[in-house]
Design a protein around this motif. Structure first.
Motif, PDB file in Angstrom:
ATOM      1  N   TRP A   6      14.003 -13.717  57.175  1.00  0.00           N
ATOM      2  CA  TRP A   6      15.307 -13.776  57.851  1.00  0.00           C
ATOM      3  C   TRP A   6      16.394 -13.130  56.997  1.00  0.00           C
ATOM      4  CZ3 TRP A   6      16.287 -14.252  62.700  1.00  0.00           C
ATOM      5  CH2 TRP A   6      15.401 -14.945  63.531  1.00  0.00           C
ATOM      6  N   ILE A   7      16.316 -13.357  55.661  1.00  0.00           N
ATOM      7  CA  ILE A   7      17.305 -12.724  54.758  1.00  0.00           C
ATOM      8  C   ILE A   7      17.172 -11.195  54.861  1.00  0.00           C
ATOM      9  CG2 ILE A   7      17.990 -12.396  52.336  1.00  0.00           C
ATOM     10  CD1 ILE A   7      17.093 -15.318  51.832  1.00  0.00           C
ATOM     11  N   ALA A  10      18.662 -10.042  58.150  1.00  0.00           N
ATOM     12  CA  ALA A  10      20.127 -10.081  58.103  1.00  0.00           C
ATOM     13  C   ALA A  10      20.652  -8.921  57.259  1.00  0.00           C
ATOM     14  CB  ALA A  10      20.606 -11.415  57.521  1.00  0.00           C
ATOM     15  N   ALA A  11      19.947  -8.629  56.146  1.00  0.00           N
ATOM     16  CA  ALA A  11      20.341  -7.516  55.271  1.00  0.00           C
ATOM     17  C   ALA A  11      20.283  -6.197  56.039  1.00  0.00           C
ATOM     18  CB  ALA A  11      19.415  -7.465  54.051  1.00  0.00           C
ATOM     19  N   CYS A  14      23.102  -5.931  58.606  1.00  0.00           N
ATOM     20  CA  CYS A  14      24.420  -5.619  58.020  1.00  0.00           C
ATOM     21  C   CYS A  14      24.511  -4.161  57.569  1.00  0.00           C
ATOM     22  CB  CYS A  14      24.688  -6.518  56.804  1.00  0.00           C
ATOM     23  SG  CYS A  14      25.071  -8.210  57.205  1.00  0.00           S
TER      24      CYS A  14
ATOM     25  N   LEU B  45      28.089  -6.917  51.892  1.00  0.00           N
ATOM     26  CA  LEU B  45      27.362  -8.162  52.193  1.00  0.00           C
ATOM     27  C   LEU B  45      25.874  -7.849  52.441  1.00  0.00           C
ATOM     28  CD1 LEU B  45      27.279 -11.199  52.994  1.00  0.00           C
ATOM     29  CD2 LEU B  45      27.836 -10.493  55.332  1.00  0.00           C
ATOM     30  N   GLY B  46      25.601  -6.787  53.194  1.00  0.00           N
ATOM     31  CA  GLY B  46      24.222  -6.399  53.482  1.00  0.00           C
ATOM     32  C   GLY B  46      23.442  -6.048  52.224  1.00  0.00           C
ATOM     33  N   LEU B  49      22.578  -9.127  50.371  1.00  0.00           N
ATOM     34  CA  LEU B  49      21.429  -9.799  51.009  1.00  0.00           C
ATOM     35  C   LEU B  49      20.114  -9.078  50.658  1.00  0.00           C
ATOM     36  CD1 LEU B  49      22.954 -10.661  54.517  1.00  0.00           C
ATOM     37  CD2 LEU B  49      22.294 -12.289  52.726  1.00  0.00           C
ATOM     38  N   TRP B  50      20.147  -7.715  50.617  1.00  0.00           N
ATOM     39  CA  TRP B  50      18.954  -6.960  50.196  1.00  0.00           C
ATOM     40  C   TRP B  50      18.554  -7.334  48.770  1.00  0.00           C
ATOM     41  CZ3 TRP B  50      15.573  -5.187  53.192  1.00  0.00           C
ATOM     42  CH2 TRP B  50      15.856  -4.416  54.319  1.00  0.00           C
ATOM     43  N   ILE B  52      19.184 -10.219  47.206  1.00  0.00           N
ATOM     44  CA  ILE B  52      18.612 -11.574  47.242  1.00  0.00           C
ATOM     45  C   ILE B  52      17.175 -11.507  47.767  1.00  0.00           C
ATOM     46  CG2 ILE B  52      18.787 -13.856  48.373  1.00  0.00           C
ATOM     47  CD1 ILE B  52      21.889 -13.379  48.405  1.00  0.00           C
ATOM     48  N   TYR B  53      16.958 -10.666  48.798  1.00  0.00           N
ATOM     49  CA  TYR B  53      15.623 -10.467  49.379  1.00  0.00           C
ATOM     50  C   TYR B  53      14.659  -9.923  48.312  1.00  0.00           C
ATOM     51  CZ  TYR B  53      12.167  -8.495  52.703  1.00  0.00           C
ATOM     52  OH  TYR B  53      11.043  -8.170  53.401  1.00  0.00           O
TER      53      TYR B  53
END
Lengths: 88, 88
Positions: A6-7, A10-11, A14, B45-46, B49-50, B52-53
């Motif tokens: 899911w992350i 979402a990435a 965005c 933000l994207g 998130l990448w 963190i992924y």
């Protein structure tokens, strides 16, 4: 789908949709002065390479995300080129 | 490394380094008028998130590419915010 997937989704959402406000900003204001043509040239080439990479691996998420980003980044590049020529 | 991996590496190199000319363009001209704050907010933000992924998957290429892009996109976002406030 687990939380890590899911992350990633979402990435991808965005970094793909981010270019929509940039396209709208140019269409609304017609102002492209601060935008670097060098950035959009290199970025569009990079996204095209990502798309080729996704096609070579038959990886649908890479193909989808980069196919949409390619259309949006090409639109920003084309509008920026067009407006910068008009302003000369 | 096979040729598909090289295409992926070239793609990552382009979409990461593309933001260098945008940072230089702002520093040189001080002009951020055409740049969409919405775009850089969603994009940054994207990329976060990448990152963190990538960290969740311990995937070094994703971590490296997005770590560098995050620094560059944050710089564009910060400079754009700063200049737009000055110009008000």
């Amino acid at each position: 789908m687990n939380s890590i997937s899911w992350i990633g989704m979402a990435a991808a959402f965005c970094t793909t949709c981010a270019f929509v406000p940039q396209v709208l900003h140019i269409l609304r204001t017609g102002n492209v002065e601060g935008i670097s043509l060098g950035m959009y040239s290199i970025f569009t080439l990079g996204v095209l390479l990502w798309l080729i990479y996704g096609l070579a691996l038959s990886d649908l998420p890479i193909i989808l995300a980069n196919g949409i980003t390619l259309m949006l980044a090409t639109t920003v590049l084309g509008l920026t080129l067009h407006k910068k020529r008009q302003q000369r």
